[in-house]
Scaffold this motif. Structure first.
Motif, PDB file in Angstrom:
ATOM      1  N   SER A  59     -34.954 169.449  51.538  1.00  0.00           N
ATOM      2  CA  SER A  59     -33.902 169.122  50.574  1.00  0.00           C
ATOM      3  C   SER A  59     -33.731 167.603  50.441  1.00  0.00           C
ATOM      4  O   SER A  59     -33.476 167.101  49.343  1.00  0.00           O
ATOM      5  N   LEU A  60     -33.921 166.858  51.530  1.00  0.00           N
ATOM      6  CA  LEU A  60     -33.863 165.385  51.450  1.00  0.00           C
ATOM      7  C   LEU A  60     -34.941 164.815  50.529  1.00  0.00           C
ATOM      8  O   LEU A  60     -34.769 163.751  49.934  1.00  0.00           O
ATOM      9  N   SER A  61     -36.071 165.523  50.423  1.00  0.00           N
ATOM     10  CA  SER A  61     -37.200 165.003  49.632  1.00  0.00           C
ATOM     11  C   SER A  61     -36.839 164.869  48.153  1.00  0.00           C
ATOM     12  O   SER A  61     -37.425 164.062  47.444  1.00  0.00           O
ATOM     13  N   GLY A  62     -35.880 165.704  47.689  1.00  0.00           N
ATOM     14  CA  GLY A  62     -35.501 165.658  46.280  1.00  0.00           C
ATOM     15  C   GLY A  62     -36.560 166.213  45.339  1.00  0.00           C
ATOM     16  O   GLY A  62     -36.437 166.089  44.123  1.00  0.00           O
ATOM     17  N   ILE A  63     -37.618 166.824  45.886  1.00  0.00           N
ATOM     18  CA  ILE A  63     -38.668 167.397  45.022  1.00  0.00           C
ATOM     19  C   ILE A  63     -38.166 168.762  44.533  1.00  0.00           C
ATOM     20  O   ILE A  63     -37.912 169.656  45.355  1.00  0.00           O
ATOM     21  N   PRO A  64     -38.024 168.933  43.214  1.00  0.00           N
ATOM     22  CA  PRO A  64     -37.355 170.140  42.700  1.00  0.00           C
ATOM     23  C   PRO A  64     -38.008 171.459  43.136  1.00  0.00           C
ATOM     24  O   PRO A  64     -37.330 172.380  43.529  1.00  0.00           O
ATOM     25  N   LYS A  65     -39.335 171.552  43.077  1.00  0.00           N
ATOM     26  CA  LYS A  65     -39.974 172.849  43.347  1.00  0.00           C
ATOM     27  C   LYS A  65     -40.626 172.884  44.727  1.00  0.00           C
ATOM     28  O   LYS A  65     -41.620 173.595  44.922  1.00  0.00           O
ATOM     29  N   ILE A  66     -40.044 172.143  45.666  1.00  0.00           N
ATOM     30  CA  ILE A  66     -40.716 172.049  46.969  1.00  0.00           C
ATOM     31  C   ILE A  66     -40.860 173.408  47.649  1.00  0.00           C
ATOM     32  O   ILE A  66     -41.804 173.631  48.409  1.00  0.00           O
ATOM     33  N   ARG A  67     -39.952 174.331  47.342  1.00  0.00           N
ATOM     34  CA  ARG A  67     -40.028 175.660  47.975  1.00  0.00           C
ATOM     35  C   ARG A  67     -41.244 176.463  47.511  1.00  0.00           C
ATOM     36  O   ARG A  67     -41.596 177.458  48.125  1.00  0.00           O
ATOM     37  N   ASP A  68     -41.891 176.011  46.451  1.00  0.00           N
ATOM     38  CA  ASP A  68     -43.141 176.673  46.037  1.00  0.00           C
ATOM     39  C   ASP A  68     -44.310 176.255  46.941  1.00  0.00           C
ATOM     40  O   ASP A  68     -45.364 176.895  46.919  1.00  0.00           O
ATOM     41  N   TYR A  69     -44.132 175.183  47.679  1.00  0.00           N
ATOM     42  CA  TYR A  69     -45.251 174.611  48.433  1.00  0.00           C
ATOM     43  C   TYR A  69     -45.145 174.774  49.943  1.00  0.00           C
ATOM     44  O   TYR A  69     -46.144 174.756  50.650  1.00  0.00           O
ATOM     45  N   ILE A  70     -43.889 174.880  50.438  1.00  0.00           N
ATOM     46  CA  ILE A  70     -43.683 174.994  51.888  1.00  0.00           C
ATOM     47  C   ILE A  70     -42.788 176.212  52.143  1.00  0.00           C
ATOM     48  O   ILE A  70     -41.690 176.305  51.586  1.00  0.00           O
ATOM     49  N   ILE A  71     -43.285 177.122  52.978  1.00  0.00           N
ATOM     50  CA  ILE A  71     -42.526 178.352  53.248  1.00  0.00           C
ATOM     51  C   ILE A  71     -42.109 178.366  54.725  1.00  0.00           C
ATOM     52  O   ILE A  71     -42.941 178.658  55.591  1.00  0.00           O
ATOM     53  N   PRO A  72     -40.848 178.047  55.033  1.00  0.00           N
ATOM     54  CA  PRO A  72     -40.404 178.131  56.429  1.00  0.00           C
ATOM     55  C   PRO A  72     -40.179 179.597  56.826  1.00  0.00           C
ATOM     56  O   PRO A  72     -39.554 180.336  56.075  1.00  0.00           O
TER      57      PRO A  72
END
Ligand SMILES: [Zn+2]
Ligand SMILES: [Zn+2]
Ligand SMILES: [Zn+2]
Length: 275
Positions: free
Chosen positions: A120-133
């Motif tokens: 969330s700190l990264s501010g990248i809007p679709k980051i959840r498409d790339y990293i799956i915790p």
């Protein structure tokens, strides 16, 4: 199966970043196997274990194609095992194209929380498409591609469920046990009847004695003997010591000579073990 050790030091590295002690100076002078970066390994060139700040160097130094990695298992939240800010580099604009689009990061609740914060700190809007915790629980097996993985409890940080991992494929089994003291009883209760082909044990204290949080060689040998007694290993099982602190104050050669007498291989950065 195969494990390659990419980094074999404890948190401070060896030689340690800010340290001029005799042990670090000796490592700087001797070089070679005495240079140890922070803790990371890879199984069969594809299943990554831990993600320290030295990951970028490991990728370059060993020619590992990180764009094709699908899965990372994280043991615990200490920075020599998990540097979540570098995970952001999986997403555009830092990575424009990858052989795989997203990467699964498995760990305990602390790891998932740290990773989500970094995302969330990264501010990248679709980051959840790339990293799956993915949060995993101890003693509950889960599938990671062609591997069956089970997190077992380590004896390490009191307020965190730190994991050691049992990794299986095609009837072969690896126990990756860093960082941990002599295993907690709950882990011992789970182990009998599970036979390992390779066992990688914490040896932060080198030849010294240390039961809790981390181990030294005598304690790693106690674990080995109990595993043999309880049928978790036999004469063919490969035992390896790994994760060393400069406070161990021995050269690789000295560590490895002593470890050999106890039937252990001594890990160094870049070492590969087939089993
Ligand atoms: Zn560590
Ligand atoms: Zn030092
Ligand atoms: Zn640790």
């Amino acid at each position: 199966m195969k494990i390659q050790y990419l980094g074999t030091a404890a948190a401070e590295g060896w030689p340690a970043l800010f340290c001029k002690c005799e042990s670090c100076e000796k490592a700087r002078k001797l070089g070679g196997k005495n240079i140890r970066t922070r803790s990371q390994s890879i199984v069969d060139d594809k299943l990554l274990l831990d993600m320290p700040a030295d990951t970028y160097f490991h990728a370059l130094n060993y020619g590992i194609d990180f764009s094709s990695l699908q899965d990372i298992l994280i043991t615990h939240s200490h920075e020599d095992h998990f540097y979540p800010l570098d995970m952001i580099l999986k997403a555009p604009p830092y990575a424009q194209e990858g052989a795989v689009k997203n990467i699964n990061v498995y760990g305990n609740s602390v790891i998932v929380k740290m990773l989500k914060e970094a995302m969330s700190l990264s501010g990248i809007p679709k980051i959840r498409d790339y990293i799956i915790p993915i949060q995993v629980e101890p003693f509950v097996p889960f599938d990671v591609g062609e591997y069956k993985v089970t997190a077992l409890l380590a004896d390490h940080i009191p307020n965190e469920k730190c994991y050691i991992y049992c990794i299986e494929k095609n009837g072969k089994r690896l126990l990756y046990a860093h960082d941990t003291g002599v295993f907690p009883e709950k882990t011992w209760e789970y182990l009998p009847g599970i036979k390992f082909d390779a066992v990688s044990l914490d040896c932060t204290f080198g030849l010294g004695y240390n039961e809790r949080g981390h181990m030294g060689l005598p304690n790693a040998d106690d674990v080995k003997q109990r595993m043999l007694r309880e049928g978790c290993a036999d004469s063919k099982t490969k035992f390896i010591i790994n994760h060393f602190s400069h406070n161990a104050n021995k050269t690789h050669e000295e560590l490895s000579d002593s470890a050999e007498k106890f039937g252990f291989l001594t890990a160094y950065d870049g070492m590969t073990v087939d089993f």
